[in-house]
Design an enzyme around this catalytic site. Structure first.
Site, PDB file in Angstrom:
ATOM      1  N   SER A 261     -57.075 -44.022  -1.280  1.00 12.98           N
ATOM      2  CA  SER A 261     -56.440 -45.105  -0.540  1.00 12.98           C
ATOM      3  C   SER A 261     -55.241 -44.574   0.219  1.00 12.98           C
ATOM      4  O   SER A 261     -54.704 -43.508  -0.060  1.00 12.98           O
ATOM      5  CB  SER A 261     -56.031 -46.244  -1.483  1.00 12.98           C
ATOM      6  N   LYS A 262     -54.860 -45.350   1.207  1.00 15.09           N
ATOM      7  CA  LYS A 262     -53.729 -45.029   2.060  1.00 15.09           C
ATOM      8  C   LYS A 262     -52.459 -44.860   1.221  1.00 15.09           C
ATOM      9  O   LYS A 262     -51.571 -44.110   1.577  1.00 15.09           O
ATOM     10  CB  LYS A 262     -53.549 -46.210   3.012  1.00 15.09           C
TER      11      LYS A 262
END
Ligand code: GLU
Ligand code: ZN
Length: 492
Positions: A261-262
């Protein structure tokens, strides 16, 4: 790939947060595809969400692309025939297209409130029916519209999906089919009049004559909608009239087989820059996330990637992000640099804020004497600081674990003997080695065991660059005074 039209691809991030490795992989694959085909890479900024977009992030995106060496042919700071390339500067275009879609009956005003939509979605879910938009406002009568308007209801603009199955051949995944009940009418303009990603992205792809859309798998569900929208645009004479080909790049998985994920610290591009990855090392690794140049071949240049890149060879299965492999590949690129390039690349890590020594203590010649030995050992450029700090600090940083390991009983005796022999030795690496070897023999120690206390006394650590070359560069006086200081500390 023989194509009737020159290849035009785009990299079109939204400027939210820090650039992450998944985004870089998308940029890289588009860039490689464009370069392979002698095509055009359009860099477009999708900043139509004022709540989330930031100017800082915009500048970071440009800076990151420049650092990586992923050059673009049209876009910010470069310009091009379809300027401007920031969507926030193209609002008139979207308003005009939205009006045409409404006029042509391709879209309609939807007056449903968020609460009403939610209640109906909930009911559909309970009844086991698809929970997308139910089409309530599709065919409002003039009377109903007048009624809503008199209630001062706001509306969004919704695109009318054709009641048909949409099929396309994904360049990565092959033929994909979407049934109409799974792709319902969707919003294209917010109640406040600002356009949504669902509109601006395909409109700009059409206007900017994009031939291939290569992007992450997470966007796959918007593709049938965009295809329907392209058809509407074509009928309205907006853009090229051609629907681009699509290729959806596989997910990148992080720790524990979860989507990277970011927010995952491992995914932040800035982290790799700060650690001193080489752009070519990082890009080499990222190109392996879904693609490979050949079986059993991990190391290649971007030139080689461009020559070999074929989007249809990208693997649809999720790719695992493996930091260790990323580091190993970077280390190989470091080793393969010309030494002058390597020493120049180290420069940022030899000064503040990375370097712990006083600026005037730095000695370029001493650094260059050891740089070739460091080059074969580093994983990332920032490792250079710890490897050479003993040369420039008044006193080495004594690592506690190293001290405990090296300064076992008997270490003081060994150090005393070694000091005496070093003091007499010719100050050259081979002679220094003989001195420590001889000292070890007197105490029944092999070279490895004998040099450990010397290394820790002089550099502060049990691991580092080859010891005798390090001593040669450090010099006799400083070496002996560090051994003396260590003996005094051991005696206390
Ligand atoms: N602005 C979109 C995003 O960053 C681009 C998606 C696309 O490539 O179509 O998710
Ligand atoms: Zn509605």
């Amino acid at each position: 790939m023989a194509s009737a039209h020159p290849v035009r691809v785009r990299f079109c991030p939204s400027p939210t947060g820090n650039p992450h490795v998944g985004l870089v992989r998308t940029a890289l694959f588009n860039w490689a595809f464009a370069r392979h085909h002698g095509g055009t890479l359009v860099f477009r900024i999708e900043d139509t969400d004022v709540a989330r977009d930031s100017e800082e992030s915009y500048h970071q995106l440009l800076d990151s692309m420049r650092w990586l060496g992923l050059d673009w042919d049209e876009g910010p700071e470069v310009g091009g025939p379809h300027a401007p390339y920031r969507q926030s500067q193209r609002m008139d275009i979207y308003a005009d297209v939205a009006a045409k879609l409404l006029d042509g009956g391709y879209a309609y005003r939807c007056y449903c409130t968020a609460d009403e939509l939610e209640a109906r979605r909930e009911a559909a879910r309970k009844a086991g029916k698809p929970s997308g938009y139910d089409g309530k406002c599709r065919d409002l009568t003039a009377g109903q519209i007048a009624e809503y308007e008199s209630q001062d209801r706001s509306f969004i603009v919704r695109f009318r999906m054709p009641d048909e199955t949409i099929t396309f051949t994904d360049l990565v995944r092959g033929e994909l089919t979407f049934a109409p009940e799974n792709v319902t009418d969707f919003g294209i303009v917010r109640a406040n009049g600002t356009p949504l990603y669902t509109l601006v992205n395909p409109v700009d792809d059409a206007l900017m004559e994009i031939t291939h859309v290569l992007r992450g798998e997470d966007l796959l569900s918007s593709t049938p909608r965009q295809i329907a929208l392209y058809r509407a645009l074509a009928e309205l004479g907006i853009g090229t009239g051609r629907t681009p080909a699509f290729g959806h790049l596989p997910y990148v998985m992080g720790e524990g087989n979860k989507k990277l994920s970011k927010r995952d610290p491992q995914s932040s591009l800035n982290l790799y820059r700060e650690r001193g990855f080489l752009p070519e090392g990082l890009l080499n690794y990222l190109s392996l996330l879904g693609w490979s140049i050949a079986e059993d071949r991990d190391i290649f240049t971007m030139e080689e990637m461009v020559a070999a890149f074929d989007i249809t060879e990208v693997n649809a299965n999720p790719a695992r992000f493996d930091l260790k492999k990323c580091e190993a590949i970077n280390a190989t690129h470091l080793r393969e640099m010309p030494v002058e390039e390597f020493t120049a690349a180290c420069a940022p890590w030899l000064t503040a804020p990375y370097a712990p020594w006083k600026p005037e203590a730095f000695d370029q010649a001493a650094f260059e004497a050891l740089a070739p030995l460091a080059q074969t050992r580093l994983t990332v450029l920032s490792d250079i600081t710890d490897n050479v700090d003993f040369l420039f600090l008044d006193e080495p940083v004594y690592d506690e674990a190293s001290w405990q390991k090296a300064m076992k009983p008997g270490a003081a005796e060994l150090l005393r003997t070694a000091r005496a022999k070093l003091a007499e030795a010719d100050w050259r690496a081979d002679a220094l080695k003989d001195a420590v070897l001889a000292a070890g023999e007197e105490h029944g120690l092999k070279l490895g065991k004998a040099q450990a206390p010397v290394r820790v006394a002089v550099t502060g650590r049990t691991v580092g660059l080859p010891l005798f070359e390090s001593l040669e560069v450090l010099g006799r006086d400083r070496t002996l005074s560090r051994v003396d200081a260590t003996l005094a500390r051991l005696a206390a």
